[in-house]
Design an enzyme around this catalytic site. Structure first.
Site, mmCIF file in Angstrom:
data_model
loop_
_atom_site.group_PDB
_atom_site.id
_atom_site.type_symbol
_atom_site.label_atom_id
_atom_site.label_comp_id
_atom_site.label_asym_id
_atom_site.label_seq_id
_atom_site.Cartn_x
_atom_site.Cartn_y
_atom_site.Cartn_z
ATOM 1 N N GLY A 265 31.284 -55.531 -6.340
ATOM 2 C CA GLY A 265 31.538 -54.109 -5.641
ATOM 3 C C GLY A 265 32.993 -53.713 -5.630
ATOM 4 O O GLY A 265 33.527 -53.119 -6.283
ATOM 5 N N SER A 266 33.498 -54.083 -4.600
ATOM 6 C CA SER A 266 35.061 -53.587 -4.069
ATOM 7 C C SER A 266 35.751 -53.808 -5.251
ATOM 8 O O SER A 266 36.974 -53.366 -5.541
ATOM 9 C CB SER A 266 35.419 -54.154 -2.736
ATOM 10 N N SER B 49 28.522 -52.639 -8.335
ATOM 11 C CA SER B 49 27.594 -51.978 -7.517
ATOM 12 C C SER B 49 28.498 -50.729 -7.149
ATOM 13 O O SER B 49 29.732 -50.795 -6.817
ATOM 14 C CB SER B 49 27.552 -52.820 -6.323
ATOM 15 N N GLY C 23 24.976 -56.229 3.475
ATOM 16 C CA GLY C 23 25.232 -55.158 4.265
ATOM 17 C C GLY C 23 26.526 -54.599 4.067
ATOM 18 O O GLY C 23 26.760 -53.152 4.370
ATOM 19 N N PHE C 24 27.426 -54.969 3.744
ATOM 20 C CA PHE C 24 28.698 -54.342 3.513
ATOM 21 C C PHE C 24 29.277 -54.790 1.872
ATOM 22 O O PHE C 24 29.322 -56.243 2.175
ATOM 23 C CB PHE C 24 29.657 -54.789 4.603
ATOM 24 N N GLY C 25 30.284 -53.941 1.461
ATOM 25 C CA GLY C 25 31.011 -54.623 0.434
ATOM 26 C C GLY C 25 32.377 -55.214 0.950
ATOM 27 O O GLY C 25 32.565 -55.114 2.330
ATOM 28 N N GLY C 26 33.202 -55.889 0.306
ATOM 29 C CA GLY C 26 34.420 -56.269 0.653
ATOM 30 C C GLY C 26 34.328 -57.443 1.439
ATOM 31 O O GLY C 26 35.433 -57.957 1.912
ATOM 32 N N GLY D 30 28.417 -60.493 -3.873
ATOM 33 C CA GLY D 30 29.354 -60.841 -2.827
ATOM 34 C C GLY D 30 30.642 -61.241 -2.961
ATOM 35 O O GLY D 30 30.513 -62.538 -3.306
ATOM 36 N N GLY D 31 31.574 -60.584 -3.028
ATOM 37 C CA GLY D 31 32.664 -61.205 -2.936
ATOM 38 C C GLY D 31 33.364 -61.593 -4.420
ATOM 39 O O GLY D 31 34.078 -62.489 -4.358
ATOM 40 N N MET E 140 20.127 -49.926 1.470
ATOM 41 C CA MET E 140 20.075 -50.669 2.846
ATOM 42 C C MET E 140 19.367 -49.656 3.931
ATOM 43 O O MET E 140 19.590 -48.422 3.899
ATOM 44 C CB MET E 140 21.577 -50.813 3.471
HETATM 45 C C1 DX5 Z 1 26.325 -56.464 -0.158
HETATM 46 C C2 DX5 Z 1 25.843 -55.710 -1.311
HETATM 47 C C3 DX5 Z 1 26.770 -55.982 -2.713
HETATM 48 C C4 DX5 Z 1 28.139 -55.263 -2.468
HETATM 49 C C5 DX5 Z 1 29.125 -56.127 -3.171
HETATM 50 O O1 DX5 Z 1 25.595 -56.048 0.878
HETATM 51 O O2 DX5 Z 1 24.615 -56.320 -1.707
HETATM 52 O O3 DX5 Z 1 26.136 -55.421 -3.908
HETATM 53 O O4 DX5 Z 1 28.242 -53.862 -2.606
HETATM 54 O O5 DX5 Z 1 30.307 -55.702 -2.923
HETATM 55 P P1 DX5 Z 1 31.483 -56.851 -2.873
HETATM 56 O O6 DX5 Z 1 31.731 -57.016 -4.452
HETATM 57 O O7 DX5 Z 1 32.821 -56.103 -2.613
HETATM 58 O O8 DX5 Z 1 31.083 -58.148 -2.102
#
Ligand code: DX5
Ligand code: ZN
Length: 233
Positions: free
Chosen positions: A207-208, A22, A156-159, A186-187, A51
């Site tokens: 993502g992160s 992501s 809503g948020f990464g990490g 997610g995660g 978003m």
């Molecule tokens: C969460 C997003 C994910 C996010 C994943 O709201 O839909 O795609 O970027 O990030 P990580 O891997 O850091 O949870």
């Protein structure tokens, strides 16, 4: 430059399980270079998190931005629409060059028409469900989707931290539709990659974990691939 059907053929041919970075945590002042770096690192497709500040408490980017990235890369675009009214903007996302379009069952409780419209437009259609949402919400639509995206954090948020209890939903979907693409988002990191694949996940959105300070995204992807491989032995 590849056309959409070529990008989708490429995605279909990609080995599974597939890790799709992501770009939510990339350097947005130089997205083109970040996409090039992901390609050099061996990524085969990218996940785009949209978003709206309403369905989720955060804002990211939308169709005009994605349209500017489209000629810059042949990556299949796996769009994740975290939006209250995805149908209203669907045509714009298709025109912008998205290839797989995922929207949320919580936003569109009766999704059949929208799923069909997405497929008619030449894209792949997918439904996402949040951690608190019961599996039963999506089961009636399994014949209408190309993929189910199981959220392992509230979007809503990464990490954020991975919620392992969503794997029960993955196992149930896998049992109901053995050939269906199941994504998790997610995660995700090496510590849980093997576990999600064992449950039946075929696409890992990451993502992160990908976005290291040193820019060595190849190392992140290699660590994930190694964790998945070790889990299979
Ligand atoms: C969460 C997003 C994910 C996010 C994943 O709201 O839909 O795609 O970027 O990030 P990580 O891997 O850091 O949870
Ligand atoms: Zn996502």
């Amino acid at each position: 430059m590849k056309e959409r059907n070529q990008r989708l053929d490429f995605l279909d041919a990609a080995p599974r399980p597939l890790v799709t970075p992501s770009i939510l945590d990339c350097d947005f002042s130089r997205v083109g270079e970040e996409l090039d770096a992901l390609e050099r690192a061996g990524a085969l497709a990218v996940h785009l998190d949209v978003m709206d500040g309403h369905f989720v408490p955060n804002l990211s980017y939308g169709p005009p931005v994605i349209a500017d990235w489209r000629p810059r890369t042949d990556f299949p675009f796996d769009a994740h629409l975290m939006m209250s009214d995805p149908g209203r903007y669907l045509e714009a996302f298709v025109k912008a060059g998205c290839d797989v379009i995922t929207f949320h069952i919580e936003a569109v409780p009766d999704p059949t028409e929208l799923l069909r419209t997405i497929r008619r437009s030449g894209c792949r259609a997918a439904l996402a469900l949040n951690p608190p949402t019961a599996l039963e919400a999506v089961l009636p639509y399994l014949a209408e989707v190309d993929k189910i995206l199981v959220m392992s954090v509230m979007p809503g948020f990464g990490g954020q931290s991975f919620e392992a209890n969503v794997l029960d939903k993955v196992r149930a979907i896998r049992a109901a539709r053995p050939g269906l693409v199941i994504a998790i988002d997610g995660g995700i990191k090496p510590a849980n990659a093997a576990e999600v694949v064992a449950a039946g996940v075929t696409q890992l959105v990451v993502g992160s974990y990908v976005w290291r300070e040193d820019g060595n995204y190849a190392a992140s992807l290699a660590e994930l691939a190694e964790a998945i491989r070790r889990g299979r032995i």
